[in-house]
Design a protein around this motif. Structure first.
Motif, PDB file in Angstrom:
ATOM      1  N   THR A  26      -1.797  10.532   1.823  1.00  0.00           N
ATOM      2  CA  THR A  26      -0.789   9.468   1.789  1.00  0.00           C
ATOM      3  C   THR A  26      -1.171   8.383   0.796  1.00  0.00           C
ATOM      4  N   MET A  27      -2.442   7.977   0.803  1.00  0.00           N
ATOM      5  CA  MET A  27      -2.880   6.938  -0.119  1.00  0.00           C
ATOM      6  C   MET A  27      -2.885   7.456  -1.557  1.00  0.00           C
ATOM      7  N   MET A  28      -3.122   8.753  -1.746  1.00  0.00           N
ATOM      8  CA  MET A  28      -3.036   9.318  -3.092  1.00  0.00           C
ATOM      9  C   MET A  28      -1.607   9.203  -3.614  1.00  0.00           C
ATOM     10  N   ALA A  29      -0.626   9.465  -2.752  1.00  0.00           N
ATOM     11  CA  ALA A  29       0.768   9.303  -3.160  1.00  0.00           C
ATOM     12  C   ALA A  29       1.071   7.838  -3.474  1.00  0.00           C
ATOM     13  N   ALA A  30       0.488   6.925  -2.677  1.00  0.00           N
ATOM     14  CA  ALA A  30       0.675   5.496  -2.956  1.00  0.00           C
ATOM     15  C   ALA A  30       0.048   5.119  -4.289  1.00  0.00           C
ATOM     16  N   ALA A  31      -1.083   5.744  -4.619  1.00  0.00           N
ATOM     17  CA  ALA A  31      -1.716   5.478  -5.907  1.00  0.00           C
ATOM     18  C   ALA A  31      -0.821   5.923  -7.055  1.00  0.00           C
ATOM     19  N   VAL A  32      -0.116   7.045  -6.869  1.00  0.00           N
ATOM     20  CA  VAL A  32       0.788   7.543  -7.912  1.00  0.00           C
ATOM     21  C   VAL A  32       1.917   6.537  -8.152  1.00  0.00           C
ATOM     22  N   LEU A  72      10.362  -7.941  -7.308  1.00  0.00           N
ATOM     23  CA  LEU A  72      10.507  -6.553  -6.870  1.00  0.00           C
ATOM     24  C   LEU A  72       9.427  -6.156  -5.872  1.00  0.00           C
ATOM     25  N   ALA A  73       8.245  -6.754  -5.989  1.00  0.00           N
ATOM     26  CA  ALA A  73       7.129  -6.390  -5.110  1.00  0.00           C
ATOM     27  C   ALA A  73       7.417  -6.725  -3.657  1.00  0.00           C
ATOM     28  N   VAL A  74       8.040  -7.867  -3.414  1.00  0.00           N
ATOM     29  CA  VAL A  74       8.257  -8.327  -2.034  1.00  0.00           C
ATOM     30  C   VAL A  74       9.182  -7.385  -1.265  1.00  0.00           C
ATOM     31  N   PRO A  75      10.381  -7.030  -1.770  1.00  0.00           N
ATOM     32  CA  PRO A  75      11.223  -6.100  -0.998  1.00  0.00           C
ATOM     33  C   PRO A  75      10.611  -4.714  -0.856  1.00  0.00           C
ATOM     34  N   ALA A  76       9.850  -4.252  -1.853  1.00  0.00           N
ATOM     35  CA  ALA A  76       9.212  -2.937  -1.729  1.00  0.00           C
ATOM     36  C   ALA A  76       8.224  -2.938  -0.568  1.00  0.00           C
ATOM     37  N   LEU A  77       7.404  -3.979  -0.483  1.00  0.00           N
ATOM     38  CA  LEU A  77       6.466  -4.090   0.636  1.00  0.00           C
ATOM     39  C   LEU A  77       7.197  -4.259   1.956  1.00  0.00           C
ATOM     40  N   GLY A  78       8.238  -5.088   1.947  1.00  0.00           N
ATOM     41  CA  GLY A  78       8.962  -5.351   3.178  1.00  0.00           C
ATOM     42  C   GLY A  78       9.649  -4.121   3.732  1.00  0.00           C
ATOM     43  N   VAL A  79      10.310  -3.355   2.870  1.00  0.00           N
ATOM     44  CA  VAL A  79      10.985  -2.129   3.331  1.00  0.00           C
ATOM     45  C   VAL A  79       9.955  -1.121   3.828  1.00  0.00           C
ATOM     46  N   GLY A  80       8.814  -1.017   3.117  1.00  0.00           N
ATOM     47  CA  GLY A  80       7.766  -0.113   3.568  1.00  0.00           C
ATOM     48  C   GLY A  80       7.245  -0.480   4.946  1.00  0.00           C
ATOM     49  N   VAL A  90       8.007  10.436   6.954  1.00  0.00           N
ATOM     50  CA  VAL A  90       8.716   9.174   6.722  1.00  0.00           C
ATOM     51  C   VAL A  90       7.718   8.029   6.552  1.00  0.00           C
ATOM     52  N   MET A  91       6.659   8.048   7.367  1.00  0.00           N
ATOM     53  CA  MET A  91       5.625   7.014   7.233  1.00  0.00           C
ATOM     54  C   MET A  91       4.948   7.091   5.873  1.00  0.00           C
ATOM     55  N   SER A  92       4.707   8.321   5.403  1.00  0.00           N
ATOM     56  CA  SER A  92       4.095   8.483   4.088  1.00  0.00           C
ATOM     57  C   SER A  92       5.005   7.945   2.990  1.00  0.00           C
TER      58      SER A  92
END
Length: 262
Positions: free
Chosen positions: A122-128, A151-159, A171-173
């Motif tokens: 999962t973290m490898m996908a986040a690194a990509v 853009l960073a704030v909504p991406a983190l918030g939705v995640g 879905v969590m990944s």
């Protein structure tokens, strides 16, 4: 400065990926990996790092004064909003990173090795996605730094919202992909904006302060996140979601300040 922030950010994301994959082989293997990387860094530093042009002078300032000056920089009106944004970005990422493996293990009944493997992938996908944000959006498209923060704030918030509500590992990944993308947008922008707010004589000081944001975030995030996790497995992600309120306010201030100075 943005590239330095991107390199710092990539190390923060790729480190857990490598650790998770090595832990899937053996739980102590990440420690061997750290020792090997440290040896490689020592060799690379000795062979290829250029000499610093800085000439050391006699130390005339006490350690206490240095500490007070460094901590006082977080109250500097020129940098306060940027540094707080950086700390909260990495605190949010650390909250998710440090608890997600436990959630995989407890919620899906995985063994420690299987949970470490799932977290590593999962973290490898986040690194990509973080790398995509830094190379394509930051370096190639050269998006404005204020837009990147916005853009960073909504991406983190939705995640964080998906992690709070989702019950499927896939879905969590996907949610962590959004978190990695948000981090990839946010930290290079923080570094570059901070460097533009001070004179050339203060660039080194600002670079050090901005580089301390990940460290502070990774001190506060695991401490708070694991404590909340013992109360409820989803509370760390609810906290990240609540942090989006001050982060959104800080991002709005940054955009407004940039528009006023344009």
């Amino acid at each position: 400065m943005g590239r330095i922030g991107a390199a710092n950010n990539l190390g923060t994301v790729i480190g857990p990926v490598s650790g998770g994959l090595l832990a899937a082989v053996g739980l102590v293997f990440p420690l061997y990996g750290v020792a090997a990387l440290t040896a490689l860094m020592a060799i690379a530093t000795a062979l290829w790092l250029p000499q610093s042009p800085h000439q050391p002078t006699a130390r005339t300032v006490s350690l206490g004064k240095v500490l007070r000056s460094g901590l006082g920089a977080y109250a500097d009106p020129r940098l306060r909003d940027l540094l707080l944004t950086g700390v909260m970005l990495f605190m949010s990422f650390a909250l998710i990173q440090q608890t997600l493996g436990f959630l995989f293990q407890d919620h899906f009944g995985l063994s420690p090795a299987a949970a470490a493997r799932a977290l590593g992938l999962t973290m490898m996908a986040a690194a990509v996605t973080s790398l995509f944000g830094q190379i394509v959006v930051v370096q190639w498209l050269r998006a404005p730094a204020t837009l990147l923060v916005a853009l960073a704030v909504p991406a983190l918030g939705v995640g964080a919202l998906i992690l709070w509500l989702a019950d499927r590992q896939l879905v969590m990944s996907f949610a962590v992909l959004l978190v990695g993308l948000g981090l990839g947008f946010g930290m290079p922008a923080i570094m570059s904006l901070a460097s533009l707010r001070v004179s050339s004589e203060e660039q080194g000081r600002v670079a050090g302060l901005a580089s301390a944001c990940p460290a502070l975030g990774f001190i506060l995030g695991p401490l708070v996140g694991t404590g909340l996790y013992t109360l409820d497995h989803r509370w760390p992600y609810l906290l990240v979601l609540s942090l989006m309120v001050p982060l959104a306010w800080l991002a709005w201030r940054l955009v407004r300040s940039a528009a006023a100075s344009a």
